[in-house]
Scaffold this motif. Structure first.
Motif, PDB file in Angstrom:
ATOM      1  N   UNK A   1      23.405   0.441  -8.805  1.00 42.84           N
ATOM      2  CA  UNK A   1      23.050   0.403  -7.554  1.00 42.84           C
ATOM      3  C   UNK A   1      24.099   0.115  -6.256  1.00 42.84           C
ATOM      4  N   UNK A   2      24.628  -1.034  -6.478  1.00 43.03           N
ATOM      5  CA  UNK A   2      25.623  -1.371  -5.600  1.00 43.03           C
ATOM      6  C   UNK A   2      26.517  -0.257  -5.201  1.00 43.03           C
ATOM      7  N   UNK A   3      27.238   0.110  -6.155  1.00 44.25           N
ATOM      8  CA  UNK A   3      28.128   1.404  -6.003  1.00 44.25           C
ATOM      9  C   UNK A   3      27.359   2.516  -5.156  1.00 44.25           C
ATOM     10  N   UNK A   4      26.460   2.732  -5.634  1.00 42.84           N
ATOM     11  CA  UNK A   4      25.522   3.723  -4.980  1.00 42.84           C
ATOM     12  C   UNK A   4      25.328   3.335  -3.342  1.00 42.84           C
ATOM     13  N   UNK A   5      25.040   2.198  -3.014  1.00 43.13           N
ATOM     14  CA  UNK A   5      24.938   1.930  -1.548  1.00 43.13           C
ATOM     15  C   UNK A   5      26.325   1.947  -0.836  1.00 43.13           C
ATOM     16  N   UNK A   6      27.230   1.570  -1.588  1.00 42.72           N
ATOM     17  CA  UNK A   6      28.505   1.489  -0.830  1.00 42.72           C
ATOM     18  C   UNK A   6      28.897   3.193  -0.541  1.00 42.72           C
ATOM     19  N   UNK A   7      28.702   4.032  -1.500  1.00 41.16           N
ATOM     20  CA  UNK A   7      29.058   5.553  -1.197  1.00 41.16           C
ATOM     21  C   UNK A   7      28.208   5.944  -0.364  1.00 41.16           C
TER      22      UNK A   7
ATOM     23  N   UNK B   1      21.560  12.637   0.018  1.00 38.84           N
ATOM     24  CA  UNK B   1      20.442  12.686  -0.224  1.00 38.84           C
ATOM     25  C   UNK B   1      19.993  12.352  -1.740  1.00 38.84           C
ATOM     26  N   UNK B   2      20.764  13.154  -2.774  1.00 39.98           N
ATOM     27  CA  UNK B   2      20.418  13.189  -4.192  1.00 39.98           C
ATOM     28  C   UNK B   2      21.276  11.906  -4.757  1.00 39.98           C
ATOM     29  N   UNK B   3      22.119  11.373  -3.974  1.00 39.92           N
ATOM     30  CA  UNK B   3      22.843   9.913  -4.555  1.00 39.92           C
ATOM     31  C   UNK B   3      21.703   8.974  -4.090  1.00 39.92           C
ATOM     32  N   UNK B   4      21.169   8.901  -3.094  1.00 37.35           N
ATOM     33  CA  UNK B   4      20.063   8.146  -2.569  1.00 37.35           C
ATOM     34  C   UNK B   4      18.911   8.092  -3.905  1.00 37.35           C
ATOM     35  N   UNK B   5      18.514   9.200  -3.987  1.00 38.88           N
ATOM     36  CA  UNK B   5      17.228   9.343  -5.015  1.00 38.88           C
ATOM     37  C   UNK B   5      17.751   8.902  -6.372  1.00 38.88           C
ATOM     38  N   UNK B   6      19.019   9.193  -6.491  1.00 39.47           N
ATOM     39  CA  UNK B   6      19.536   8.403  -8.055  1.00 39.47           C
ATOM     40  C   UNK B   6      19.495   7.008  -8.167  1.00 39.47           C
ATOM     41  N   UNK B   7      20.064   6.540  -7.066  1.00 33.77           N
ATOM     42  CA  UNK B   7      20.245   5.144  -6.952  1.00 33.77           C
ATOM     43  C   UNK B   7      18.674   4.431  -6.859  1.00 33.77           C
ATOM     44  N   UNK B   8      17.807   5.004  -6.314  1.00 33.28           N
ATOM     45  CA  UNK B   8      16.439   4.445  -6.188  1.00 33.28           C
ATOM     46  C   UNK B   8      15.928   4.428  -7.843  1.00 33.28           C
ATOM     47  N   UNK B   9      16.149   5.328  -8.613  1.00 32.97           N
ATOM     48  CA  UNK B   9      15.921   5.794  -9.902  1.00 32.97           C
ATOM     49  C   UNK B   9      16.416   4.404 -11.056  1.00 32.97           C
ATOM     50  N   UNK B  10      17.784   4.105 -10.453  1.00 34.11           N
ATOM     51  CA  UNK B  10      18.117   2.825 -11.250  1.00 34.11           C
ATOM     52  C   UNK B  10      17.481   1.554 -10.966  1.00 34.11           C
ATOM     53  N   UNK B  11      16.871   1.102 -12.084  1.00 36.73           N
ATOM     54  CA  UNK B  11      16.061   0.042 -11.994  1.00 36.73           C
ATOM     55  C   UNK B  11      16.862  -0.945 -13.181  1.00 36.73           C
TER      56      UNK B  11
END
Length: 528
Positions: free
Chosen positions: A207-213, A259-269
């Motif tokens: 999730x942190x990697x996705x936020x930075x991206x 947009x897709x990265x944001x959705x993928x990051x939201x699915x990582x729980x």
């Protein structure tokens, strides 16, 4: 029938070639001349054991070749015996094994060596003689015995130790339960779980990697702002129209990717409970592979095998009872077949003894009494030939009462009774230990056999040789360097000379007259 024999470098024989015909052929010569080597050559042709010691001194290899007439076809067999290495066999010019040659030889030649009559002392030989005479069919008994042995073996493989079987049953039941309880979903389950474990174990970092991206793509001073500035600078300028279009496409792609990265990051729980379940499951699959196979596919196959074994063990009592019933029936069949064989042997014992006694009377054993005893238990495997050579003496086993000459004559009498034999019969000094009238009787008996078979006999008795249709003399010559034997088929005059030598040691006039008389008498008897 053996019609031609060729020998090279065998024992004292340098080279020999004989053309043979039907009837009786006698091989004679001085003691040590090499007569037995002729029989050894025939024995080699029918699969006899080769010995490098048979190779003539100074030669590298001995060679024996024979041409047989088997019905309407000719069969050529040959044997090479090297001084070093294994022997080679040929049938009709093609390489063959000694076993193949031996199987062929059984159909062509029946060979009685110098001590073959000693085999009569063995109970098996006496039983075989009775079976041959009676025409006993051992097939059903043999088949029944094989069936019994097969069922006994199967029962043994099922496990005869009840405690051991119970221990195995508990173990296999546990193993089957363990594999079935795991509920393996497929051969790739562990790989799929590994991917899921990687995702769960690093959920925070992911999730942190996705936020930075996303910050780099959409935040302040992000790539999207730079692209927007570049598009505005090029807008409406015709030289850069194509570049403007490409940059606008990149900007749109960048927006979609963000947009897709944001959705993928939201699915990582983060899911510690699910992670624990996955790790526990993977450990279970690892333990199964450690016990039952290197891969899950092998574990599944082993589970199927264990399930089958479990069914066998659980079905043991029913199957054992079934096999016990089959075994009882098979043993009943065996008893019935054994009774048939035993009855046939006992019924044939007296007729065989009488037939042998009749021939012994012709072989100068007129007072001999012969008995053939068969044990009372079926199938009567204990067969023994008893002989009382003289009146007033009890009939005893051959080994206790028969001399070498008597054994030879009993063997010959049996051969006269058991006329079903290969076309060629070879006798090596069957007349050993006898002489006088007994020798004449043996000569007559061999001549009678020659009416149905080709008879080849090595003899030192002129009384026997006189009954032959052809005579071969083996002679030895020596010098300081070597000893060599040769064989020659004799004409009528040469036979007289050879017989006179056998009678007196030298061809004197009296010996020649006696030899002529013997030949004339033998010819007259055979002509009747």
């Amino acid at each position: 029938m053996l019609i031609e024999l060729a020998v090279r470098d065998l024992g004292v024989i340098a080279e020999l070639r004989l053309l043979l015909g039907p009837g009786m052929t006698a091989v004679t010569g001085e003691t040590g001349a090499g007569k037995t080597m002729v029989v050894d050559a025939i024995e080699l042709l029918v699969g006899g054991r080769s010995d490098p010691a048979l190779v003539r001194t100074g030669a590298d290899e001995a060679w024996v070749e024979g041409r047989f007439l088997d019905g309407d076809r000719e069969v050529v067999v040959a044997r090479a015996i090297p001084r070093n290495g294994r022997s080679r066999a040929y049938v009709d010019g093609r390489l063959a094994t000694a076993q193949v040659m031996a199987e062929l030889g059984v159909e062509l030649v029946d060979l009685h060596g110098q001590h073959a009559h000693q085999s009569l002392l063995a109970q098996a030989a006496q039983r075989d003689a009775l079976d041959t005479f009676a025409g006993v069919d051992l097939g059903p008994l043999t088949q029944a015995r094989r069936k019994v042995a097969s069922l006994v073996g199967e029962l043994g493989r099922m496990g005869g130790d009840e405690r051991e079987r119970a221990r195995e049953l508990d173990l296999v039941r546990y193993q089957v339960s363990e594999i079935e309880a795991a509920g393996i979903t497929g051969p790739d389950e562990d790989e799929e779980l590994g991917t899921e474990e990687d995702l769960l174990a690093d959920a925070t970092a992911h999730r942190e990697a996705a936020a930075m991206a996303l910050e780099a793509l959409s935040g302040e001073g992000a790539a999207s702002d730079a692209l927007g500035t570049a598009v505005s600078a090029l807008s409406g300028r015709s030289p850069f129209a194509a570049h403007e279009e490409r940059l606008r496409a990149v900007a749109a792609e960048l927006t979609d990717a963000a947009a897709e990265l944001r959705l993928a990051a939201e699915e990582v729980e983060e899911d510690p409970e699910r992670l624990a379940v996955v790790r526990e499951r993977r450990q279970l699959l690892h333990d199964l592979r450690r016990k039952y196979g290197d891969t899950l596919a092998e574990v599944v196959v082993e589970g199927e095998r264990l399930s089958q074994r479990l069914a066998e063990l659980e079905d043991h009592d029913r199957r054992a009872a079934e096999l016990d019933g089959l075994l009882e029936a098979a043993r009943a069949e065996e008893r019935e077949a054994a009774a048939v064989v035993g009855k046939a042997r006992r019924e044939a014992a007296s007729p065989l003894a009488e037939r042998v006694r009749e021939h012994l009377a012709e072989l100068a054993m007129r007072n001999a009494r012969v008995e053939v005893q068969v044990s009372d238990d079926d199938p009567g495997d204990d067969v023994e030939i008893l002989l009382a050579a003289n009146p007033g003496t009890p009939a005893l086993p051959l080994a206790k009462v028969a001399s070498g000459g008597e054994l030879a004559r009993i063997m010959l009498a049996l051969r006269l009774v058991l006329t079903s034999a290969p076309p060629t019969l070879v006798f090596d000094e069957v007349d050993a230990g006898i002489g006088g009238q007994a020798a004449v009787a043996v000569g007559r008996a061999l001549a009678r056999l020659a009416g149905e078979h080709q008879v080849f006999v090595v003899t030192h008795l002129p009384q026997v040789a006189a009954y032959a249709d052809a005579q071969v003399r083996v002679a030895k010559r020596s010098d300081e360097a070597s000893t060599v034997s040769s064989a020659t088929v004799l004409d009528d005059g040469e036979r007289v000379i050879e017989l006179s030598r056998m009678l007196s040691g030298q061809p004197s006039a009296a010996a020649r007259e006696h030899a002529i008389e013997m030949l004339t008498t033998a010819a007259g008897e055979k002509g009747r």
